[in-house]
Design a protein around this motif. Structure first.
Motif, PDB file in Angstrom:
ATOM      1  N   SER A 103       0.842  -1.200   0.000  1.00 56.49           N
ATOM      2  CA  SER A 103       0.000   0.000   0.000  1.00 56.49           C
ATOM      3  C   SER A 103       0.877   1.250   0.000  1.00 56.49           C
ATOM      4  O   SER A 103       1.615   1.504   0.940  1.00 56.49           O
ATOM      5  CB  SER A 103      -0.919   0.005   1.231  1.00 56.49           C
ATOM      6  N   LYS A 104       0.745   2.026  -1.068  1.00 58.92           N
ATOM      7  CA  LYS A 104       1.522   3.270  -1.176  1.00 58.92           C
ATOM      8  C   LYS A 104       1.090   4.248  -0.085  1.00 58.92           C
ATOM      9  O   LYS A 104       1.904   5.009   0.431  1.00 58.92           O
ATOM     10  CB  LYS A 104       1.310   3.918  -2.538  1.00 58.92           C
ATOM     11  N   GLU A 105      -0.217   4.240   0.235  1.00 61.18           N
ATOM     12  CA  GLU A 105      -0.718   5.147   1.260  1.00 61.18           C
ATOM     13  C   GLU A 105      -0.092   4.803   2.608  1.00 61.18           C
ATOM     14  O   GLU A 105       0.380   5.665   3.337  1.00 61.18           O
ATOM     15  CB  GLU A 105      -2.249   5.044   1.340  1.00 61.18           C
ATOM     16  N   LEU A 114       0.497  10.423 -10.020  1.00 61.72           N
ATOM     17  CA  LEU A 114      -0.654   9.695  -9.469  1.00 61.72           C
ATOM     18  C   LEU A 114      -0.276   8.234  -9.276  1.00 61.72           C
ATOM     19  O   LEU A 114       0.236   7.602 -10.206  1.00 61.72           O
ATOM     20  CB  LEU A 114      -1.843   9.773 -10.443  1.00 61.72           C
ATOM     21  N   LYS A 115      -0.525   7.727  -8.081  1.00 57.77           N
ATOM     22  CA  LYS A 115      -0.132   6.347  -7.796  1.00 57.77           C
ATOM     23  C   LYS A 115      -1.297   5.518  -7.277  1.00 57.77           C
ATOM     24  O   LYS A 115      -1.941   5.911  -6.289  1.00 57.77           O
ATOM     25  CB  LYS A 115       0.976   6.324  -6.736  1.00 57.77           C
ATOM     26  N   ALA A 116      -1.545   4.393  -7.920  1.00 55.02           N
ATOM     27  CA  ALA A 116      -2.524   3.442  -7.383  1.00 55.02           C
ATOM     28  C   ALA A 116      -1.969   2.945  -6.053  1.00 55.02           C
ATOM     29  O   ALA A 116      -0.778   2.635  -5.948  1.00 55.02           O
ATOM     30  CB  ALA A 116      -2.713   2.282  -8.347  1.00 55.02           C
ATOM     31  N   ILE A 148      -1.671  11.082  -4.563  1.00 59.34           N
ATOM     32  CA  ILE A 148      -1.179  12.120  -5.481  1.00 59.34           C
ATOM     33  C   ILE A 148       0.008  12.769  -4.783  1.00 59.34           C
ATOM     34  O   ILE A 148      -0.079  13.122  -3.603  1.00 59.34           O
ATOM     35  CB  ILE A 148      -2.247  13.194  -5.754  1.00 59.34           C
ATOM     36  N   GLU A 149       1.122  12.869  -5.469  1.00 63.16           N
ATOM     37  CA  GLU A 149       2.248  13.494  -4.790  1.00 63.16           C
ATOM     38  C   GLU A 149       3.011  14.491  -5.635  1.00 63.16           C
ATOM     39  O   GLU A 149       2.890  14.518  -6.866  1.00 63.16           O
ATOM     40  CB  GLU A 149       3.176  12.438  -4.173  1.00 63.16           C
ATOM     41  N   GLU A 150       3.765  15.279  -4.947  1.00 65.57           N
ATOM     42  CA  GLU A 150       4.608  16.304  -5.552  1.00 65.57           C
ATOM     43  C   GLU A 150       5.656  15.617  -6.427  1.00 65.57           C
ATOM     44  O   GLU A 150       6.183  14.573  -6.062  1.00 65.57           O
ATOM     45  CB  GLU A 150       5.247  17.048  -4.373  1.00 65.57           C
ATOM     46  N   PHE A 151       5.942  16.182  -7.591  1.00 62.33           N
ATOM     47  CA  PHE A 151       6.956  15.613  -8.488  1.00 62.33           C
ATOM     48  C   PHE A 151       8.336  16.019  -7.989  1.00 62.33           C
ATOM     49  O   PHE A 151       8.594  17.170  -7.680  1.00 62.33           O
ATOM     50  CB  PHE A 151       6.743  16.144  -9.907  1.00 62.33           C
ATOM     51  N   LEU A 152       9.203  15.021  -7.901  1.00 63.97           N
ATOM     52  CA  LEU A 152      10.580  15.302  -7.485  1.00 63.97           C
ATOM     53  C   LEU A 152      11.478  15.191  -8.706  1.00 63.97           C
ATOM     54  O   LEU A 152      11.461  14.180  -9.409  1.00 63.97           O
ATOM     55  CB  LEU A 152      11.025  14.306  -6.405  1.00 63.97           C
ATOM     56  N   ASP A 153      12.261  16.230  -8.919  1.00 64.01           N
ATOM     57  CA  ASP A 153      13.105  16.266 -10.113  1.00 64.01           C
ATOM     58  C   ASP A 153      14.532  15.925  -9.705  1.00 64.01           C
ATOM     59  O   ASP A 153      15.188  16.716  -9.030  1.00 64.01           O
ATOM     60  CB  ASP A 153      13.028  17.685 -10.712  1.00 64.01           C
ATOM     61  N   ILE A 166      17.761  12.450  -9.765  1.00 58.61           N
ATOM     62  CA  ILE A 166      18.282  11.208 -10.327  1.00 58.61           C
ATOM     63  C   ILE A 166      18.016  10.068  -9.339  1.00 58.61           C
ATOM     64  O   ILE A 166      18.161  10.232  -8.132  1.00 58.61           O
ATOM     65  CB  ILE A 166      19.777  11.374 -10.705  1.00 58.61           C
ATOM     66  N   GLU A 167      17.598   8.921  -9.902  1.00 53.80           N
ATOM     67  CA  GLU A 167      17.171   7.806  -9.043  1.00 53.80           C
ATOM     68  C   GLU A 167      18.291   6.836  -8.717  1.00 53.80           C
ATOM     69  O   GLU A 167      19.195   6.632  -9.516  1.00 53.80           O
ATOM     70  CB  GLU A 167      16.045   7.033  -9.729  1.00 53.80           C
ATOM     71  N   LEU A 168      18.194   6.244  -7.554  1.00 55.32           N
ATOM     72  CA  LEU A 168      19.075   5.131  -7.191  1.00 55.32           C
ATOM     73  C   LEU A 168      18.341   4.248  -6.187  1.00 55.32           C
ATOM     74  O   LEU A 168      17.333   4.657  -5.632  1.00 55.32           O
ATOM     75  CB  LEU A 168      20.388   5.631  -6.586  1.00 55.32           C
ATOM     76  N   ILE A 181      11.164   7.402  -2.748  1.00 57.70           N
ATOM     77  CA  ILE A 181      10.046   7.312  -3.693  1.00 57.70           C
ATOM     78  C   ILE A 181       9.157   6.145  -3.317  1.00 57.70           C
ATOM     79  O   ILE A 181       7.948   6.199  -3.393  1.00 57.70           O
ATOM     80  CB  ILE A 181      10.541   7.080  -5.127  1.00 57.70           C
ATOM     81  N   GLU A 182       9.801   5.047  -2.952  1.00 57.02           N
ATOM     82  CA  GLU A 182       8.996   3.871  -2.608  1.00 57.02           C
ATOM     83  C   GLU A 182       9.820   2.884  -1.805  1.00 57.02           C
ATOM     84  O   GLU A 182      11.050   2.897  -1.836  1.00 57.02           O
ATOM     85  CB  GLU A 182       8.498   3.173  -3.877  1.00 57.02           C
ATOM     86  N   TYR A 183       9.085   2.047  -1.077  1.00 54.91           N
ATOM     87  CA  TYR A 183       9.695   0.883  -0.435  1.00 54.91           C
ATOM     88  C   TYR A 183       9.250  -0.354  -1.192  1.00 54.91           C
ATOM     89  O   TYR A 183       8.080  -0.466  -1.586  1.00 54.91           O
ATOM     90  CB  TYR A 183       9.170   0.701   0.988  1.00 54.91           C
TER      91      TYR A 183
HETATM   92  P1  AMP Z   1       7.161   3.762  -7.985  1.00 57.21           P
HETATM   93  O1  AMP Z   1       6.356   2.595  -8.460  1.00 57.21           O
HETATM   94  O2  AMP Z   1       6.598   4.448  -6.784  1.00 57.21           O
HETATM   95  O3  AMP Z   1       8.613   3.443  -7.883  1.00 57.21           O
HETATM   96  O4  AMP Z   1       7.145   4.817  -9.185  1.00 57.21           O
HETATM   97  C1  AMP Z   1       7.564   4.450 -10.475  1.00 57.21           C
HETATM   98  C2  AMP Z   1       8.467   5.497 -11.044  1.00 57.21           C
HETATM   99  O5  AMP Z   1       7.796   6.742 -11.122  1.00 57.21           O
HETATM  100  C3  AMP Z   1       9.686   5.786 -10.192  1.00 57.21           C
HETATM  101  O6  AMP Z   1      10.720   4.900 -10.422  1.00 57.21           O
HETATM  102  C4  AMP Z   1      10.015   7.189 -10.601  1.00 57.21           C
HETATM  103  O7  AMP Z   1      10.738   7.191 -11.824  1.00 57.21           O
HETATM  104  C5  AMP Z   1       8.692   7.805 -10.851  1.00 57.21           C
HETATM  105  N1  AMP Z   1       8.220   8.546  -9.675  1.00 57.21           N
HETATM  106  C6  AMP Z   1       7.473   8.073  -8.661  1.00 57.21           C
HETATM  107  N2  AMP Z   1       7.204   9.028  -7.761  1.00 57.21           N
HETATM  108  C7  AMP Z   1       7.787  10.151  -8.215  1.00 57.21           C
HETATM  109  C8  AMP Z   1       7.853  11.494  -7.732  1.00 57.21           C
HETATM  110  N3  AMP Z   1       7.248  11.882  -6.605  1.00 57.21           N
HETATM  111  N4  AMP Z   1       8.549  12.388  -8.463  1.00 57.21           N
HETATM  112  C9  AMP Z   1       9.149  12.017  -9.616  1.00 57.21           C
HETATM  113  N5  AMP Z   1       9.110  10.778 -10.129  1.00 57.21           N
HETATM  114  C10 AMP Z   1       8.432   9.857  -9.440  1.00 57.21           C
END
Ligand code: AMP
Ligand code: GLY
Length: 422
Positions: free
Chosen positions: A106-108, A148-150, A189-194, A196-198, A287-289
């Motif tokens: 659950s993302k929430e 937007l995330k399910a 719904i969340e704020e966009f983060l600009d 680089i991912e790791l 961004i996620e666990y």
């Molecule tokens: P997730 O399934 O939550 O990892 O999201 C899938 C992909 O969406 C991530 O790997 C990111 O590239 C992008 N993403 C998710 N949340 C954000 C955010 N808040 N801002 C920018 N990119 C995001």
């Protein structure tokens, strides 16, 4: 020890490959496995969510340890099932309880956990069909792009990033209307983060933790990170820009409060935490666990761990991770995924794979493969991961690309730019 790995992808072949090297591993089973695991272990045909079949397999084969690869059985509560079932109680299962797995399920819930424990993440709000209008109003307060995330598991497809506010509102309405089935009954719904991912991988026994090597995966099908999302087209470990300063911030602000949070909430968690991060400027945000290892990140992370994997996993189960010496290989690793033509959309299976035996400078991990009439054939979208190690990560990448030249199957596709942006 007799060990069972649950799953059938490149991740599970990598676990099996490392476990098979251990003197402590007597009999190794993979369920359901693939043609690569069949060569080093006994494959057992079962579904990873069929707990009764898993119980039978564990009892029949006197399994002592179970490593859970994918998230589905964890979210369904496989760790609880083992604890509650008399015949399985003694088995060392590696994977969090159902409550722990909710951090991915659950993302929430994940966002609430981060808020509760002061873990840096994007600002957010969540909505259901009853609060659709409030969701649209919330979108108005944000700047493009809109994220937007399910809430629930949606096979990696549940995140939409849209440039246009009207499109975002329509998408919200569609999601709450069942676009991803029950998984999108709630939408975050969340704020966009600009940035680089790791990814950072942590192993925790519920009390202590060890930070495993970092990795970066390449999710899009096309070069230059364009096109549809996939399970992952390649990965590099370690992440070159994850320097000591960044890693210290990640450990202090994210890893420690995550493990402390699990403890405070009395969540039974013995397993991997895969933390998806984004570096904005110099600051890390979650961004996620995920409550398991990543695929194809596992194909570059595990080969860099020199400590016997059975010892590592046992210390996790016995809550002795604080005294485990974790020795890493100083070399970098790169993996390139070979996929079926058409993937991640419709693709054909059953294509003969040739040349694997000629690969001698890299490790071949099978993902979607099976055996048909004594031939190795494709059996999924992601087919083979080719992993190489070298002190210089660029050389590791080149090595994998050279070895791939030897492998063929009809429709074979791979990205030719993995790691080139680093
Ligand atoms: P997730 O399934 O939550 O990892 O999201 C899938 C992909 O969406 C991530 O790997 C990111 O590239 C992008 N993403 C998710 N949340 C954000 C955010 N808040 N801002 C920018 N990119 C995001
Ligand atoms: N490669 C991303 C994942 O395993 O979720």
């Amino acid at each position: 020890m007799n060990i069972l790995v649950l799953g059938s992808g490149g991740r599970e072949h990598t676990f099996a490959y490392q476990l098979a090297k251990s003197k402590r591993c007597k009999n190794l089973f993979v369920a359901p496995g693939n043609d690569g695991t069949a060569a080093i272990a006994t494959n057992v045909a079962l579904s990873v969510t069929d707990f009764q079949a898993i119980e039978k397999c564990v009892v029949d084969n006197k399994i002592d340890m179970v490593v859970v690869g994918p998230e589905d059985p964890l979210v369904l509560g496989i760790a609880n099932f083992f604890k509650e079932t008399p015949t399985l109680k003694r088995v060392k299962i590696i994977g969090p309880s159902k409550r722990g797995a909710l951090l991915e399920g659950s993302k929430e819930r994940a966002k609430e956990f981060m808020l509760q424990h002061n873990i840096p993440t994007a600002a957010y709000a969540s909505f259901t069909s009853e609060s659709l209008n409030a969701g649209k109003e919330f979108l108005e307060t944000l700047k493009a792009p809109y994220v937007l995330k399910a809430d629930g598991l949606a096979a990696g497809k549940g995140v939409l990033i849209l440039q246009d506010i009207e499109e975002a509102k329509t998408a919200l309405e569609e999601m709450l209307g069942g676009k991803f089935g029950d998984a999108s009954n709630t939408v975050v719904i969340e704020e966009f983060l600009d940035g680089i991912e790791l990814s950072v991988f942590v192993l925790t026994d519920g009390k202590n933790y060890k930070i495993l090597p970092t990795a970066k995966d390449y999710k899009r099908i096309g070069e230059g990170d364009k096109g549809l999302n996939t399970g992952g087209m390649g990965a590099i470990s370690p992440v070159p820009f994850a320097d000591e300063t960044l890693m210290q911030k990640i450990e202090e602000r994210i890893v420690k409060p995550t493990v402390e949070g699990l403890k405070k909430e009395e969540i039974d968690y013995k397993g991997f935490v895969f933390i998806g991060l984004i570096k904005v400027g110099d600051e890390p945000f979650v961004i996620e666990y995920n409550v398991r290892m990543g695929d194809p990140e596992t194909e570059v992370v595990l080969p860099r761990i020199k400590t016997d994997l059975v010892d590592v996993l046992e210390a996790t189960y016995e809550q002795n991770l604080d005294i485990l010496p974790l020795e890493l290989d100083g070399r970098a690793a790169a993996t390139i995924m070979l996929v079926s033509g058409g993937y991640p959309e419709a693709y054909e299976k059953g294509k003969e794979i040739t040349g694997l035996e000629k690969v001698n400078d890299s490790i071949v991990f099978h993902a979607g493969t099976t055996n048909k009439d004594d031939k190795i054939v494709t059996n999924g979208g992601r087919v083979i991961a080719v992993t190489s190690l070298d002190l210089d990560y660029k050389k590791a990448i080149v090595k994998s690309y050279q070895e791939i030249e030897k492998i063929q199957f009809e429709g074979m596709y791979f990205r030719k730019d993995i790691g080139f942006d680093l």
